[in-house]
Design an enzyme around this catalytic site. Sequence first.
Site, PDB file in Angstrom:
ATOM      1  CG  ASP A 155      -1.643   1.253   1.451  1.00 15.54           C
ATOM      2  OD1 ASP A 155      -2.369   1.646   0.526  1.00 15.54           O
ATOM      3  OD2 ASP A 155      -1.495   1.883   2.518  1.00 15.54           O
TER       4      ASP A 155
ATOM      5  CG  ASP B 271      -1.093   2.354   6.964  1.00 19.30           C
ATOM      6  OD1 ASP B 271      -1.151   3.422   7.595  1.00 19.30           O
ATOM      7  OD2 ASP B 271      -1.461   2.255   5.787  1.00 19.30           O
TER       8      ASP B 271
ATOM      9  CG  ASP C  67      -4.328  -1.127   3.521  1.00 18.49           C
ATOM     10  OD1 ASP C  67      -4.765  -0.977   2.367  1.00 18.49           O
ATOM     11  OD2 ASP C  67      -3.537  -0.359   4.063  1.00 18.49           O
TER      12      ASP C  67
END
Length: 649
Positions: free
Chosen positions: A349, A543, A547
């Site tokens: 990410d 994080d 996600d």
Amino acid sequence: METKCQCCCAHTHTSPQSKEKEQSIIRKIGAPVLSGIFLITGIIFQHQEWVGFSHPVVEFCWFLLGFLPVGLPVMREAWEGILRKDWFNEFSLMALASLGAFYIGEYPEALAVMLLYTLGEMLQDKAVNQATRNIRGLLDVRPERVDVYRENTLRTVSPRDVNVGETIEVKPGERVPLDGTLQNPQAVFDTSALTGESMPRNVSAGGDVLAGMIVSGQAVRILVTKPYDHSTLARILNLVQDAAERKAPAELFIRRFARIYTPIVVLLAVLIVALPALVAAVHPGFDYVFNDWLYRGLVFLVISCPCALIISIPLGYFGGIGAASRMGILFKGSNYLDAITRVNAIVFDKTGTLTTGSFRVTSMQAAGLTEDELLRLVLSVEKKSTHPVAQAVARFAAERGVEPLEVTTLNELAGYGLEAEVGPRKVLVGNIRLLKDRKITVPEELTDCVATVVVCAIDGQYAGCLLLSDTLKEDAMDAIKKIKALKIDNIQMLSGDKQEIVDIFAAELGIDKAYGDLLPEDKAVHLEQLNSAPDVSVAFVGDGMNDAPVLALSDVGIAMGGLGSDAAIESADVVIQTDQPSRVATAISIGRATRRIVMQNIIGAITVKILVLLAGAFGFATLWAAVFADVGVALLVVLNSVRILGKKF
């Protein structure tokens, strides 16, 4: 250990627990010492042909007395195993071997089997317990007392009794017992217990302070935000303790292997004794001595004991989990420590994982006034806002030494920005849509700009803009380099940001595949497609709360645990407490090192055992050699397992 008791005699008394512990230690050490004395003196008496030893009954009774202190506990364990229908274990193997040795008159060797086995178990237990204590010592550093403000006075209580919302005080050099936010203007903390990093961390007022940090410089006040059992350090301990229950494939294989292996070697030992007898029956010329072949069968039994494998494999994984914990990397089970070694594709990410998630002003353009005058006006309007963009403007102004002006009126325009009066001037601060809505001309190049733009207008005229962007984490580029050095070239980045912004960061990091404009469900679809490719094992690193689904879908989900959301941490298989993406490479390195050690243990132990088993079957190894081989292999694999704790990554 002694405790004082207040009584009239004023003597020192030993507590019942201390007495019990001391008696247990005496029994543990006393039994092998006593048996050792009987063994050594018995061998001396035999060698010197002492007259008292000439009678077989005296010799038998002497070695039997030496056998009982170390033999009875093993025989009891063997009997309890039989009652549980666990017929074939190391205790039953040792019992069979020693009783067989007594039967054929090899009394010293019967005693030596049990004595050396007991000593080996003691040394092995000591090594395992020391490794366990070292691992727990790395983590369980929570203070037992804390000073809390109640009714304007400091009271010392247990951290468990402190409630969320109360304020605690922690003195210099002490560990923070609970998670909270800093009440002092500024403070410095040693975070090595949580992150493995010796560099101190500077925290400003309102910043997060985590349990396990050590206060440096001056006493600090912390507003508690989480109860004791939900603190960061408690979460680490729970994860490490739970990890021991999740077994790696190699560990599960060895347990299944031992259940099949042990009965087979017992059958082989019986065949070593029985087959030569059948040969002698068919060929009368074959010289068959039952006691000689029974001796070979007993040697075979002792060597075949699988305890070295059974103990060393889980200890190897536990050592890996401990080494990772010391580096601020939490594996939720040895199965994930094993799974990360097979990862050949890593998906990151962007925001909060490779970038800080906080904006910074990268450039400023003023029209009709100086840059400092523009910044002063924007700061004056934005100073009370908690929006990340406003905070970035405030930080930038502080770096340039610019102070705000007095604002007389302030009006928030949701989705657009702010309108204010600063002295005699009417000021607009916000996005481009705000100025276009007010029919104020904006330079064309700003419309196509990929960065976040804060524009300013004074009295209906465009006055300038500030360009802001997210920033890469300090070790983000290092993270990608380290992963590529591990021969993992399939590195991708997913983000909800505009594709243009994602491309800029990807180019800077050296990531070839980067995808922007993605919703959480789009990320999940992308990961499912990647997972469906043959021979691809994917690790996803994220994080945020959005996600969590992707972390759960990946083969190995890795969450940033310092600032990451609870949902992401719960869904992940590995938690990086330091929030450093470079620790992803460290986690893979630890996993690979652990697997190498485990495979060394398996191959080494089986190879040595096969060689000595063959030597025993052909009469080239004695019971003494068998016991030394079994104990020696067990100790070697234990020492090999725990050496990962001292390894640097």
